[in-house]
Design a protein around this motif. Structure first.
Motif, short mmCIF file in Angstrom:
data_model
loop_
_atom_site.label_atom_id
_atom_site.label_comp_id
_atom_site.label_asym_id
_atom_site.label_seq_id
_atom_site.Cartn_x
_atom_site.Cartn_y
_atom_site.Cartn_z
N TRP A 586 -33.57 -23.07 123.58
CA TRP A 586 -32.89 -22.27 124.60
C TRP A 586 -32.60 -20.87 124.08
CZ3 TRP A 586 -27.80 -20.43 124.12
CH2 TRP A 586 -27.07 -20.92 123.04
N MET A 587 -32.31 -20.74 122.80
CA MET A 587 -32.08 -19.41 122.23
C MET A 587 -33.38 -18.61 122.17
SD MET A 587 -29.28 -20.22 119.23
CE MET A 587 -30.41 -21.14 118.22
N LYS A 588 -34.49 -19.29 121.92
CA LYS A 588 -35.79 -18.61 121.92
C LYS A 588 -36.13 -18.09 123.31
CE LYS A 588 -37.60 -21.62 118.24
NZ LYS A 588 -38.60 -22.65 117.91
N MET A 589 -35.78 -18.87 124.33
CA MET A 589 -36.08 -18.44 125.68
C MET A 589 -35.22 -17.22 126.07
SD MET A 589 -38.53 -20.27 126.79
CE MET A 589 -39.12 -20.25 125.10
N ILE A 590 -33.97 -17.20 125.63
CA ILE A 590 -33.14 -16.02 125.90
C ILE A 590 -33.76 -14.80 125.25
CG2 ILE A 590 -30.91 -14.97 125.39
CD1 ILE A 590 -29.62 -17.67 125.81
N THR A 591 -34.24 -14.97 124.01
CA THR A 591 -34.86 -13.84 123.30
C THR A 591 -36.17 -13.44 123.97
OG1 THR A 591 -33.87 -14.66 121.25
CG2 THR A 591 -35.69 -13.08 121.07
N LYS A 592 -36.99 -14.40 124.32
CA LYS A 592 -38.31 -14.10 124.87
C LYS A 592 -38.23 -13.44 126.23
CE LYS A 592 -42.69 -16.32 126.10
NZ LYS A 592 -43.47 -17.58 126.09
N TYR A 593 -37.40 -13.95 127.13
CA TYR A 593 -37.31 -13.44 128.50
C TYR A 593 -36.19 -12.42 128.67
CZ TYR A 593 -40.56 -17.06 130.09
OH TYR A 593 -41.66 -17.84 130.29
N LYS A 594 -35.49 -12.13 127.56
CA LYS A 594 -34.36 -11.20 127.61
C LYS A 594 -33.40 -11.60 128.72
CE LYS A 594 -36.97 -7.35 125.68
NZ LYS A 594 -37.43 -5.95 125.85
N ALA A 595 -33.08 -12.88 128.68
CA ALA A 595 -32.21 -13.44 129.70
C ALA A 595 -30.82 -12.84 129.57
CB ALA A 595 -32.16 -14.95 129.58
N SER A 596 -30.17 -12.69 130.71
CA SER A 596 -28.81 -12.16 130.72
C SER A 596 -27.76 -13.24 130.90
CB SER A 596 -28.67 -11.13 131.85
OG SER A 596 -28.98 -11.74 133.10
N VAL A 597 -28.17 -14.46 131.29
CA VAL A 597 -27.24 -15.56 131.55
C VAL A 597 -27.75 -16.81 130.83
CG1 VAL A 597 -26.15 -17.00 133.31
CG2 VAL A 597 -26.65 -14.59 133.81
N GLY A 598 -26.82 -17.50 130.19
CA GLY A 598 -27.12 -18.79 129.57
C GLY A 598 -26.09 -19.80 130.00
N ILE A 599 -26.53 -20.98 130.41
CA ILE A 599 -25.63 -22.06 130.85
C ILE A 599 -25.79 -23.20 129.84
CG2 ILE A 599 -24.93 -23.53 132.75
CD1 ILE A 599 -24.85 -20.60 133.46
N VAL A 600 -24.78 -23.41 129.00
CA VAL A 600 -24.89 -24.39 127.92
C VAL A 600 -23.58 -25.18 127.81
CG1 VAL A 600 -26.52 -22.98 126.59
CG2 VAL A 600 -24.05 -22.74 126.21
N LYS A 601 -23.60 -26.14 126.93
CA LYS A 601 -22.39 -26.84 126.49
C LYS A 601 -22.15 -26.51 125.03
CE LYS A 601 -22.16 -30.86 129.57
NZ LYS A 601 -22.10 -32.34 129.62
N SER A 602 -20.95 -26.80 124.58
CA SER A 602 -20.64 -26.56 123.17
C SER A 602 -21.54 -27.40 122.27
CB SER A 602 -19.18 -26.87 122.89
OG SER A 602 -18.87 -28.21 123.25
N ARG A 603 -22.00 -28.51 122.76
CA ARG A 603 -22.96 -29.33 122.02
C ARG A 603 -24.23 -28.54 121.72
NH1 ARG A 603 -25.67 -32.72 126.34
NH2 ARG A 603 -26.47 -30.64 126.80
N ASN A 619 -32.45 -13.01 119.34
CA ASN A 619 -31.84 -11.73 119.72
C ASN A 619 -31.07 -11.95 121.01
OD1 ASN A 619 -31.11 -9.14 120.40
ND2 ASN A 619 -33.11 -8.25 119.94
N PHE A 620 -29.75 -11.76 120.92
CA PHE A 620 -28.88 -11.99 122.07
C PHE A 620 -28.37 -10.69 122.68
CE2 PHE A 620 -27.68 -16.33 120.17
CZ PHE A 620 -28.56 -16.98 121.04
N SER A 621 -29.04 -9.60 122.42
CA SER A 621 -28.53 -8.32 122.91
C SER A 621 -28.59 -8.23 124.43
CB SER A 621 -29.33 -7.17 122.29
OG SER A 621 -30.72 -7.32 122.59
N SER A 622 -29.52 -8.99 125.04
CA SER A 622 -29.62 -8.95 126.51
C SER A 622 -28.61 -9.86 127.19
CB SER A 622 -31.04 -9.35 126.94
OG SER A 622 -31.31 -10.69 126.54
N LEU A 623 -27.97 -10.73 126.45
CA LEU A 623 -27.10 -11.75 127.03
C LEU A 623 -25.75 -11.14 127.38
CD1 LEU A 623 -27.24 -14.85 127.59
CD2 LEU A 623 -26.03 -15.18 125.44
N ARG A 624 -25.40 -11.22 128.66
CA ARG A 624 -24.08 -10.74 129.09
C ARG A 624 -23.14 -11.88 129.44
NH1 ARG A 624 -22.77 -11.24 134.25
NH2 ARG A 624 -24.37 -11.79 135.78
N LEU A 625 -23.68 -13.09 129.69
CA LEU A 625 -22.86 -14.23 130.09
C LEU A 625 -23.42 -15.49 129.44
CD1 LEU A 625 -20.74 -15.79 131.76
CD2 LEU A 625 -22.36 -15.80 133.67
#
Length: 1579
Positions: A586-603, A619-625
């Motif tokens: 899921w972190m790779k997908m945020i980096t690859k697509y420069k996602a701005s939103v991630g929906i996860v659990k603490s797990r 790279n989480f620079s694109s992540l705002r939420l």
């Protein structure tokens, strides 16, 4: 009190007084130092808190010093998880260190080596599901669980039989004496016996001779009437030598005894001062723990509703979901809507908005127009349709979901069912049936994977309604001009979310624990929710979202399916199955697509931390939420902090992490706004866990080891209003510093539970109340199920949920907090993270904590046990609460939800019903059960004299407890010429002369068994003997004794014969020769090594000069197996009665006086006492006369006997009664019934017998063996309507359950319910009560079991709580008089008291036969006098407790009938907590606790209650019994079981009369000779 004065603040006088009393109790040893400190802290805590701030202080930002220290100390290793906390670990380590200084080592439970080997099996894990399972790498790799094969701790051999019976287990280092009578037996155990707690000094507290059962067992199997005692064949000899204990003899230090001593050391408590009060018969003896008066109370003002920001809906948003689909499917039809990663982590499957629109319309068209054309039920708008899609196919799900929305059909998302039974699957099926679902939508791949019948149809899943399955991949094309129908209203259901209610402490809910409900959300609610989330999360069109959650429910559905389409976003779904393989996907997908939103659990954040090799590419620079869906879990703070600390250098912004709180009923409760950096945007609070347990908010110090740091879950949602109401009772508003349940009033919440109007009102229509009971306003709130409080600025703090709430002793504990403490005790070595179930069960009107965890397969058993003990200590120190049970199960044994998580309700259900099959169990009832009733303690200085009690009874008008049979009337026997003879030998000679051909005895056996050609078996005559034949046979045997045996009158002769006529002839042959016969059961041919030593002992104790037996037994005594036990030269002269001289005895011996000894009656009691009584000729004749008069026996009558003829009343009926009365006795040996259960009843039916006598063992064999054969027996002509008396010969309390079962079973064969009755006899008088021909039917009463423990008799109604049913023990024989006396003071009792049964009759025994001829016991046992009441009569003390009740029945003489009720043996009673318990009552409760318990026995060692249960099942079920046995004894008897021993069937020794030999069992247990499956030592 100097320490109180030095505290620095004022203490009120009443508190000072309580502290002074507390100090006095400590000095007198009434409480421990630890208890003193706890109670003192509780008293002073309100004044300590008064010195701190009165207002709720919630820090708006973390302390820099604390934050820096924690970041420096955190270790991002695999040991971390979402429950991990450095402060919690430090607190646990400190608690364990303090415990190790004070508490001794807990004894380790022992397990048989073979237990669990080969029985462990791996259970399939759920595939492709979102789960709370934290085991990613090592957990998934270890799939095979094998119990570590370790040698048996007890060191016992595989068999409990002795290889050398000459070596006593307690004297293994020296030769066993020839005569057991000369051995002074020492109780095995620890030498420091005086150091033990003195709750009970000894289980055997009385000097009275007990009721001795016979251990010389002649059984063939463990489940037969005469079961072989496989325990220790040790026998204590009655008399002056049998009662001695040699303090100088070496003690046996068995491993079990050492473990009990070790357990006792852990349970040492100071001696309590004597209590002045005695038993009080009130119903509230056991109450729930009272509220702590020193508990902290909320001090703030009443909370006012808190409103969120105004909801300002941005212009340009779609008016509904269908409009959103049309907008983005038309204008941006090539834009990606959904992307799904495959198992390799590649985004290979995509769905554009154009395809989504077209496929959605096709599904909607087919649902409304194509379904139902072939005679099926059509689908109309508003109907419910199940959506069944796997967790790796969100594309098919979103198409089916929006197809239903567009068609106006209500979708019901559920998990894919499997052919095996899912935990909770039946509840889902029931919910679908309630929703009237007739159709289920699924994908083509999923449909192919479902289980099919032979004709290709989908199977009918258990609990599910019959569904028609539709594939959304194979639907017909859509006409170009088709348009979805317009919606009649927006206030109709849009979808139903299926939810299972896990908690059962839901005070406002009437639903059961584990029940499934359907939360209904309307179309308006969906639209309002999407708008609110869009505003709160600042969603915009074209954003990229990465979602790891389950898309069918909760946060995953709201954001990934609804809000994403509502805002035209691109969602990338990461299946759970991929997360197991690649946690960083899921972190790779945020980096690859420069996602701005991630929906996860603490797990997921925790798992991402473990994948350290992938961190360099993130790279989480694109992540705002980064929305943390389980932010309401207090322990998500650690994962959030650790994740931010690790990835802040990778561009992760602190304001991007946004925890949220959600609920199925209220949907989104709160969410932290992304991008806000002000000091009021976030908050943390360091709170006291003790305060939270009492429901109040108290700020704790930063370095406290019992604090809980909470982070906020954001602010109240825009347009919503929130209040906090009390958890229990009416919805009163909480105070500002009080923890309560969060309630939300918003336009988007759920509206109801489908079809459940009652709990809907209590959940969805809440109107909060002020302190005066008035409503706060007109707003309607919805309960969220979350526990928390509101902080400054509208921040929402959640500290638990109602599903995880446990209310224990008026304190609240959260399951997540307990789990965090458990995981802080080195979890990686022993258990799987995330595979822990914590719940509570009700025991004694209070909740008790149970912890179940999955154990690693490579964990050594001893180390895991020590880990369990450390967990108990940690929970006790951190949470100040005891754990009732801690159990470890093999991997993948805990029931799973369809999503793969632990199914808490099913786990709890399996635990309570005993089907969880744990691998290790540690019960701790001593530490957590603190509300037991006060023990009863006698004050010797205040004992009331017998005369005072007697006067009190007279003043109160109480009836004195006594009864007597009818008077002996010799005129009734005038018709029989034998009456003039005083001796049985004279009577036999008289009958041989006057009626020589009259048949006295007939020995019967069966021709064929169940395996033969005919069944039921044909009864045939094996041998008959008339009066003259018996007389002649006896004369020849007498001549054998005189000539060949050279025996003189008065010599003792042992008779070793199987049950039969030859035993009778040998008995009278001895009398003819002037010898004293001693009947002994012969050794069993298949178990010589165990049974022969007891025969040898009785032969020696009885001083027999010769052994008279048959040729077969002579051969057995000289066999190799017998010679290995007893040398043939050690026996006295052995005479073979099969080799008789031809000439008869010249002169029949006649005793000079009737008081001379006729025979010796030996038997061994259940307490292990070998007792022999002397029966004179006068007593024997008087007994026969009483039996004749009671049963109306005459030469023309017949009686059928199926019992053992070696002692007691069974011997008298077998050998004596027919000679005196002249009636015909049909003899059926019990061994015949063991082979063919129907032979006894067939004989009764064939000979039309009116009177028959049996043992409990025979009755039990018939009940078990013929339970399904009554129809066959009736068809074969078996008729029992002729039976007038069917009497059980016993020396115990009537087994009313067995007699009732027997009566009901054979009622179809004509057996009258009035016919079945019991008798009673004992050592001092073998025939006290006996059913008679003209006696009324047996009466039954129900008594209060609690009163009975205190020697009171209180009659209650049938079905009353704590009631015990007792049946009358026959009718008193003529000439018998009984009185109930206090066994200690000897004063006569009233009929409302339980006392010892004293008997006076002509056939009392003449005394004990002792080796040295010591008659010191005779006055106390055979010539006792009452201290009050009838002072003239001489009584014999039976050693049995009972009472007398006058009934409404009428006797033959016209008077009211006085019934004698036998309760139990005085020597077998267990004195615990100052009360008297009868083992049979505890054993009955234990037998009811689990269906696999086939037998049970209890005994005590020092003050520990030991319960031995026989397991009729697999060895892996043994540990299921431990908690159930402990629970049932606690609930029904208010006793804590110290040791639970699980053994194989047949281990508990049972004698020929069916009586348990508990003391032999105790000796075998302490000597490690039971070969137990499992031994559990409860803390």
């Amino acid at each position: 009190m100097a320490e109180v004065d030095s505290l620095g603040f004022q203490v009120p006088d009443d508190v000072r007084l309580k502290l002074a009393e507390l100090h006095l109790e400590l000095s007198e040893g009434d409480i421990t130092q630890k208890g003193y400190e706890k109670k003192k802290q509780r008293l002073l805590q309100p004044f300590l808190l008064a010195q701190q701030a009165q207002e709720v202080q919630v820090s708006s930002e973390p302390s820099p010093q604390s934050s820096a220290q924690r970041r420096a100390q955190r270790r991002l290793t695999r040991e971390d998880n979402r429950y991990h906390s450095e402060i919690r670990t430090e607190a646990v380590m400190q608690a364990l260190a303090s415990h190790n200084k004070k508490i001794p080592v807990i004894p380790h439970s022992t397990k048989r080596t073979s237990a669990y080997q080969g029985n462990q099996r791996h259970r399939d894990s759920r595939h492709e599901s979102s789960s709370d399972d934290d085991s990613v790498y090592d957990e998934e790799a270890n799939r095979n669980f094998h119990r570590g094969a370790r040698t048996r701790d007890s060191g016992a051999s595989s068999s409990s039989s002795f290889s050398d019976v000459n070596a006593s287990p307690r004297h293994s280092d020296r030769e066993r004496p020839r005569s057991a009578a000369y051995v002074k037996y020492q109780i095995p155990g620890n030498t420091s016996r005086q150091a033990l707690a003195d709750v009970m000094q000894s289980a055997r507290h009385s000097q009275h001779i007990s009721q001795p059962p016979d251990v010389t067992n002649n059984a063939k199997s463990s489940r037969q009437a005469d079961r072989v005692g496989r325990g220790v064949p040790s026998v204590r000899v009655a008399g002056n030598v049998g009662m001695d204990i040699d303090s100088d003899s070496p003690r046996h230090q068995g491993k079990v005894a050492a473990k009990i001593q070790q357990l006792m050391n852990t349970l040492k408590r100071p001696k309590r001062k004597p209590l002045t009060e005695y038993f009080q018969e009130d119903d509230d003896a056991l109450e729930a723990p009272p509220a702590d008066p020193n508990a902290p109370k909320p001090e703030g003002s009443t909370l006012t509703p808190v409103a969120g920001d105004q909801l300002v809906v941005p212009s340009g948003l779609p008016r509904n979901l269908e409009a959103a689909l049309h907008r983005y499917g038309s204008s941006t039809y090539k834009a990606l809507a959904v992307t799904v990663l495959d198992q390799n982590g590649k985004p290979s499957v995509n769905l554009t908005y154009g395809k989504l629109l077209s496929k959605t319309q096709k599904v909607a068209y087919n649902l409304l127009n194509k379904v139902g054309q072939k005679g099926e039920v059509p689908i109309k708008p508003g109907d419910r349709v199940a959506l069944v899609y796997p967790n790796n196919d969100p594309i098919s799900f979103i198409i089916g979901f929006y197809g239903c929305i567009m068609a106006g059909v209500v979708p019901v998302p559920v998990e894919v069912p499997t052919s095996r039974r899912d935990a909770g699957g039946q509840g889902v099926g029931f919910m679908l049936g309630s929703l009237s679902c007739n159709y289920a939508l699924t994908s083509e791949a999923c449909l192919k994977g479902l289980a099919k019948t032979a004709n290709g149809e989908v199977v009918q899943f258990r609990g599910w309604p019959r569904l028609s399955w539709l594939s959304t991949d194979s639907m017909s094309k859509l006409p170009k001009d088709w348009q979805p129908p317009p919606k009649a209203s927006e206030d109709v259901p849009a979808y139903v979310e299926v939810k299972e209610i896990q908690n059962r402490s839901d005070t406002y809910s009437t639903s059961k624990d584990g029940s499934t409900v359907g939360v209904t959300v309307t179309r308006n609610g969906v639209l309002g929710h999407c708008r609110t989330l869009t505003v709160a999360c600042n969603y915009t069109e074209g954003e990229v979202m990465v979602c790891v959650l389950d898309f069918k429910r909760d946060v995953g559905l709201w954001h990934g399916i609804l809000c994403s389409v509502f805002n035209g976003m691109h969602v990338i779904f990461v299946p759970y199955s991929l997360m197991k393989v690649d946690p960083a996907s899921w972190m790779k997908m945020i980096t690859k697509y420069k996602a701005s939103v991630g929906i996860v659990k603490s797990r997921d954040m925790h798992w991402g931390l473990l994948a350290q090799k992938d961190h360099k590419d993130v790279n989480f620079s694109s992540l705002r939420l980064l929305l943390v869906a389980d932010g309401a879990n207090p322990w998500s703070l650690t994962s959030c902090d650790a994740f931010l600390n690790a990835f802040q250098p990778k561009g992760l912004k602190p304001e991007a992490i946004c925890p949220c709180a959600s609920s199925s009923e209220a949907l989104t409760v709160s969410v932290r706004r992304p991008g806000r950096t002000s000091s009021s945007a976030t908050g943390r609070g360091i709170l006291s866990m003790q305060g939270l347990s009492h429901g109040v908010v108290r700020v704790d110090t930063e370095n406290s080891l019992t604090s809980l740091t909470l982070q906020d879950c954001g602010q109240v949602m825009p347009g919503a209003t929130m209040v906090v109401v009390k958890v229990e009772g009416s919805p009163y508003l909480c105070k500002t510093d009080e923890v309560g349940e969060l309630c939300v009033c918003a336009s988007y919440t759920g509206i109801k539970y489908w079809g459940l109007q009652g709990i809907t009102v209590n959940t969805f229509q809440v109107q909060p109340l002020n302190g005066d009971g008035r409503q706060t306003g007109d707003k309607i709130y919805v309960r969220t199920g979350l526990l928390g409080f509101l902080g400054p600025g509208g921040l929402v703090f959640v500290c638990g949920s109602k599903e995880g709430l446990m209310q224990i002793s008026n304190r609240r504990h959260n399951t997540d907090d307990i789990i965090a403490t458990v995981l802080a005790v080195e979890p990686m070595k022993f258990i799987y993270r995330g595979r822990i179930a914590v719940f509570s069960i009700e025991v004694l009107k209070d909740e008790r904590i149970v912890i179940i965890a999955e154990q690693r397969p490579d964990c050594p058993e001893e180390e895991s046990f020590q880990w369990m003990s450390r967990v108990l200590q940690a929970v006790d120190s951190i949470h100040q609460v005891g754990v009732f049970c801690l159990a470890l199960v093999p991997p993948n044994y805990l029931p799973k939800t369809p999503l793969g998580g632990i199914h808490l309700h099913e786990t709890r259900k399996k635990f309570l019903e005993g089907s969880l099959h744990p691998a290790n169990v540690l019960m701790c009832p001593h530490t957590c059960v603190t509300n037991l009733p006060k023990p009863r303690e006698h004050r010797p200085d205040r004992d009331v004299t017998p005369s005072a009690v007697h006067v009190g009874n007279i003043v109160q008008g109480a009836r004195m407890a006594w009864a007597q049979g009818r008077e002996l009337n010799t005129s009734e026997e005038d018709g029989d010429g034998s009456r003039k003879h005083q001796f049985l030998t004279e009577i036999l000679r008289f009958r041989a002369q006057n009626t020589p051909d009259h048949i006295l005895f007939t020995l019967l056996n069966s021709k064929h068994g169940q395996s033969g050609k005919s069944w039921p078996p044909q009864v045939q005559v094996q041998l008959s003997m008339s009066c003259s034949q018996l007389h002649k046979r006896a004369e020849r045997i007498g001549n054998l004794l005189a000539e060949k045996g050279k025996l003189k009158p008065g010599d003792h002769v042992t008779l070793l014969y199987p049950p039969g006529i030859e035993l009778i002839a040998a008995f009278y042959g001895c009398l003819y020769a002037g010898c004293v016969p001693v009947t002994i059961r012969p050794p069993h041919p298949q178990n010589v090594t165990t049974t022969l030593p007891t025969v040898k002992m009785i032969v020696e104790v009885s001083k027999s000069s010769a052994i008279l037996t048959s040729a077969n037994i002579v051969k057995l005594l000289r066999s190799k197996e017998a010679l290995s036990v007893v040398d043939v030269r050690a026996w006295p002269t052995i005479l073979d009665s099969d080799d008789l001289p031809k000439k008869k005895l010249t002169n029949v011996y006649k005793a000079p006086t009737p008081e001379m000894i006729c025979y010796l009656d030996f038997s061994v009691s259940t307490t292990g006492m070998l007792a022999g009584v002397k029966m004179s000729h006068a007593s024997a004749t008087a007994l026969c006369r009483c039996i004749k008069l009671q049963c109306e026996f005459y030469p023309s009558r017949e009686a059928c006997l199926c019992l053992d003829p070696y002692s007691g009343l069974g011997f008298a009926l077998w050998c004596l009664a027919s000679i005196y009365s002249g009636h015909h006795s049909l003899l059926v040996p019990p061994s015949e019934v063991e082979a063919n259960p129907a032979v006894w009843l067939s004989a009764v039916s064939m000979y039309k017998v009116r009177d028959t006598f049996c043992s409990y063992g025979v009755m039990d064999l018939c009940t078990r063996g013929l339970g399904t054969s009554t129809g066959t027996l009736k068809a074969k002509g078996l008729n029992l309507s002729c039976v007038r008396i069917c009497c059980v010969i016993a020396e115990e309390r009537p087994r009313i359950h067995l007699t009732t079962s027997f009566t009901k079973l054979f009622a179809d064969l004509g057996l009258s319910y009035r016919a079945v009755s019991t008798s009673f006899g004992c050592r001092v008088n073998i025939g006290i009560s006996f059913p008679g021909a003209a006696c009324p039917e047996p009466s039954t009463v129900f008594v209060d079991l609690r009163a009975l423990r205190n020697d009171r008799v209180t009659l209650v109604e049938k079905g009353s709580p704590h009631s015990l049913c007792l049946m009358e023990s026959g009718k008193l024989l003529p000439g018998v008089k009984v009185a109930i006396a206090n066994p200690e003071t000897r004063g006569q009792c009233a009929d409302s008291h339980l006392g010892e049964i004293w008997v006076s009759s002509p056939h009392n025994a003449d005394g004990y036969f002792t080796i040295y001829g010591d008659e010191s016991l005779h006055p106390d046992h055979f010539d006792a006098r009452l201290a009050t009441g009838d002072l003239q009569s001489s009584y014999a003390r039976t050693g049995y407790l009972g009472f007398v009740r006058r009934t409404e029945l009428t006797q033959s003489d016209g008077g009211r009938h006085d019934a004698l009720f036998v309760v139990g043996s005085l020597d077998e009673t267990i004195m615990l907590r100052g009360m008297r318990y009868h083992p049979i009552d505890i054993e009955t409760s234990v037998l009811r606790s689990h269906r696999k318990i086939c037998e049970c026995a209890v005994f005590t060692w020092t003050n520990l209650l030991v319960v031995v249960v026989e397991l009729d099942g697999n060895e892996n079920e043994a540990l299921d019994l431990v908690p159930l046995v402990t629970n049932c004894v606690l609930e029904e008897h208010y006793l804590i079981v110290g040791v639970v021993v699980v053994v194989d069937p047949g281990i508990i020794p049972i004698n020929s009369r069916g009586e348990k030999q508990r003391m032999h069992l105790r000796d075998g247990f302490l000597a490690d000779q039971l070969d137990p499956i499992y031994v559990a030592y409860n803390m």
